[in-house]
Write a protein that holds these residues in place. Structure first.
Motif, PDB file in Angstrom:
ATOM      1  N   VAL A   1      35.350  56.349  40.437  1.00 14.80           N
ATOM      2  CA  VAL A   1      36.697  56.154  39.901  1.00 14.80           C
ATOM      3  C   VAL A   1      37.649  55.973  41.080  1.00 14.80           C
ATOM      4  O   VAL A   1      37.428  56.522  42.155  1.00 14.80           O
ATOM      5  N   ARG A   2      38.684  55.196  40.860  1.00 19.94           N
ATOM      6  CA  ARG A   2      39.690  54.933  41.883  1.00 19.94           C
ATOM      7  C   ARG A   2      41.058  55.295  41.302  1.00 19.94           C
ATOM      8  O   ARG A   2      41.208  55.445  40.083  1.00 19.94           O
ATOM      9  N   ILE A   3      42.025  55.405  42.142  1.00 16.77           N
ATOM     10  CA  ILE A   3      43.384  55.706  41.687  1.00 16.77           C
ATOM     11  C   ILE A   3      43.851  54.578  40.772  1.00 16.77           C
ATOM     12  O   ILE A   3      43.694  53.397  41.082  1.00 16.77           O
ATOM     13  N   GLY A   4      44.382  54.942  39.619  1.00 18.25           N
ATOM     14  CA  GLY A   4      44.853  53.964  38.639  1.00 18.25           C
ATOM     15  C   GLY A   4      43.877  53.731  37.502  1.00 18.25           C
ATOM     16  O   GLY A   4      44.242  53.119  36.502  1.00 18.25           O
ATOM     17  N   ASP A   5      42.625  54.201  37.620  1.00 15.58           N
ATOM     18  CA  ASP A   5      41.643  54.030  36.544  1.00 15.58           C
ATOM     19  C   ASP A   5      42.006  54.926  35.362  1.00 15.58           C
ATOM     20  O   ASP A   5      42.690  55.939  35.496  1.00 15.58           O
ATOM     21  N   GLU A   6      41.507  54.535  34.182  1.00 12.05           N
ATOM     22  CA  GLU A   6      41.686  55.334  32.974  1.00 12.05           C
ATOM     23  C   GLU A   6      40.335  55.911  32.574  1.00 12.05           C
ATOM     24  O   GLU A   6      39.361  55.180  32.426  1.00 12.05           O
ATOM     25  N   VAL A   7      40.286  57.224  32.416  1.00 11.69           N
ATOM     26  CA  VAL A   7      39.055  57.922  32.055  1.00 11.69           C
ATOM     27  C   VAL A   7      39.258  58.561  30.694  1.00 11.69           C
ATOM     28  O   VAL A   7      40.247  59.264  30.467  1.00 11.69           O
TER      29      VAL A   7
ATOM     30  N   HIS B   1      40.071  63.089  25.489  1.00  8.84           N
ATOM     31  CA  HIS B   1      41.127  63.254  26.480  1.00  8.84           C
ATOM     32  C   HIS B   1      41.287  61.924  27.216  1.00  8.84           C
ATOM     33  O   HIS B   1      40.329  61.415  27.782  1.00  8.84           O
ATOM     34  N   ILE B   2      42.483  61.367  27.201  1.00  6.20           N
ATOM     35  CA  ILE B   2      42.767  60.110  27.891  1.00  6.20           C
ATOM     36  C   ILE B   2      43.490  60.477  29.187  1.00  6.20           C
ATOM     37  O   ILE B   2      44.604  60.997  29.153  1.00  6.20           O
ATOM     38  N   LEU B   3      42.828  60.208  30.314  1.00  2.00           N
ATOM     39  CA  LEU B   3      43.332  60.654  31.607  1.00  2.00           C
ATOM     40  C   LEU B   3      43.495  59.477  32.555  1.00  2.00           C
ATOM     41  O   LEU B   3      42.609  58.639  32.665  1.00  2.00           O
ATOM     42  N   GLY B   4      44.604  59.447  33.250  1.00  2.00           N
ATOM     43  CA  GLY B   4      44.811  58.473  34.306  1.00  2.00           C
ATOM     44  C   GLY B   4      44.545  59.146  35.647  1.00  2.00           C
ATOM     45  O   GLY B   4      44.892  60.308  35.851  1.00  2.00           O
ATOM     46  N   VAL B   5      43.927  58.430  36.569  1.00  2.00           N
ATOM     47  CA  VAL B   5      43.592  58.989  37.875  1.00  2.00           C
ATOM     48  C   VAL B   5      44.776  58.791  38.807  1.00  2.00           C
ATOM     49  O   VAL B   5      45.130  57.665  39.141  1.00  2.00           O
ATOM     50  N   ARG B   6      45.416  59.887  39.218  1.00  2.00           N
ATOM     51  CA  ARG B   6      46.537  59.837  40.161  1.00  2.00           C
ATOM     52  C   ARG B   6      46.089  60.136  41.578  1.00  2.00           C
ATOM     53  O   ARG B   6      46.641  59.608  42.528  1.00  2.00           O
ATOM     54  N   ALA B   7      45.119  61.045  41.721  1.00  2.00           N
ATOM     55  CA  ALA B   7      44.620  61.431  43.039  1.00  2.00           C
ATOM     56  C   ALA B   7      43.125  61.674  42.939  1.00  2.00           C
ATOM     57  O   ALA B   7      42.616  62.027  41.878  1.00  2.00           O
ATOM     58  N   LEU B   8      42.420  61.457  44.032  1.00  2.00           N
ATOM     59  CA  LEU B   8      40.973  61.649  44.071  1.00  2.00           C
ATOM     60  C   LEU B   8      40.670  63.018  44.666  1.00  2.00           C
ATOM     61  O   LEU B   8      41.160  63.355  45.752  1.00  2.00           O
ATOM     62  N   LEU B   9      39.885  63.799  43.946  1.00  2.00           N
ATOM     63  CA  LEU B   9      39.521  65.136  44.402  1.00  2.00           C
ATOM     64  C   LEU B   9      38.014  65.236  44.525  1.00  2.00           C
ATOM     65  O   LEU B   9      37.280  64.792  43.640  1.00  2.00           O
ATOM     66  N   LEU B  10      37.557  65.820  45.622  1.00  2.00           N
ATOM     67  CA  LEU B  10      36.120  66.019  45.838  1.00  2.00           C
ATOM     68  C   LEU B  10      35.695  67.443  45.539  1.00  2.00           C
ATOM     69  O   LEU B  10      34.522  67.702  45.300  1.00  2.00           O
TER      70      LEU B  10
END
Length: 120
Positions: free
Chosen positions: A45-51, A59-68
């Motif tokens: 997933v990249r920033i801006g993707d919809e999960v 749950h409809i989630l937008g990716v704002r930041a990438l966490l490991l």
């Protein structure tokens, strides 16, 4: 910093699923979609993707930041753009009809009264 993260790791890190193995199992079962496509656990997933992740509801989630790594709830909230609609309001169910303990089977008249009450 990485420009993409595995979807199962990200879902676990932002606290959608309690464990990473639950997030992986959800991906394998087809309960996770990334940009409308069914996602395998290793999909990135990249920033801006919809999960879209299904738990008790979608749950409809937008990716704002990438966490490991799994982080605290306030930080996790900042990494997610939650677009999930609110759940529908609960409807009140009528109280169940209870019989006295040891009263035995209802008579025909009592049964008809009970059915009349339940049909309302």
């Amino acid at each position: 910093m990485a420009d993409s993260v595995r979807v199962d790791v990200w879902l676990w890190a932002v606290r959608v699923y309690k464990t990473r193995s639950l997030a992986t199992a959800a991906c394998k079962a087809g309960h996770v979609r990334v940009n409308g496509e069914r996602a395998k656990p290793a999909q990135t997933v990249r920033i801006g993707d919809e999960v879209i992740a299904r738990t008790d509801r979608d749950h409809i989630l937008g990716v704002r930041a990438l966490l490991l790594k799994r982080v605290g709830a306030p930080v996790a909230r900042e990494a997610v753009d939650d677009r999930t609609p609110p759940p529908p309001p609960r409807t009140e169910a009528p109280a169940p009809i209870l019989r006295d303990r040891g009263a035995g089977r209802p008579t025909k008249r009592e049964r008809r009264d009970l059915e009349r009450l339940r049909s309302r």
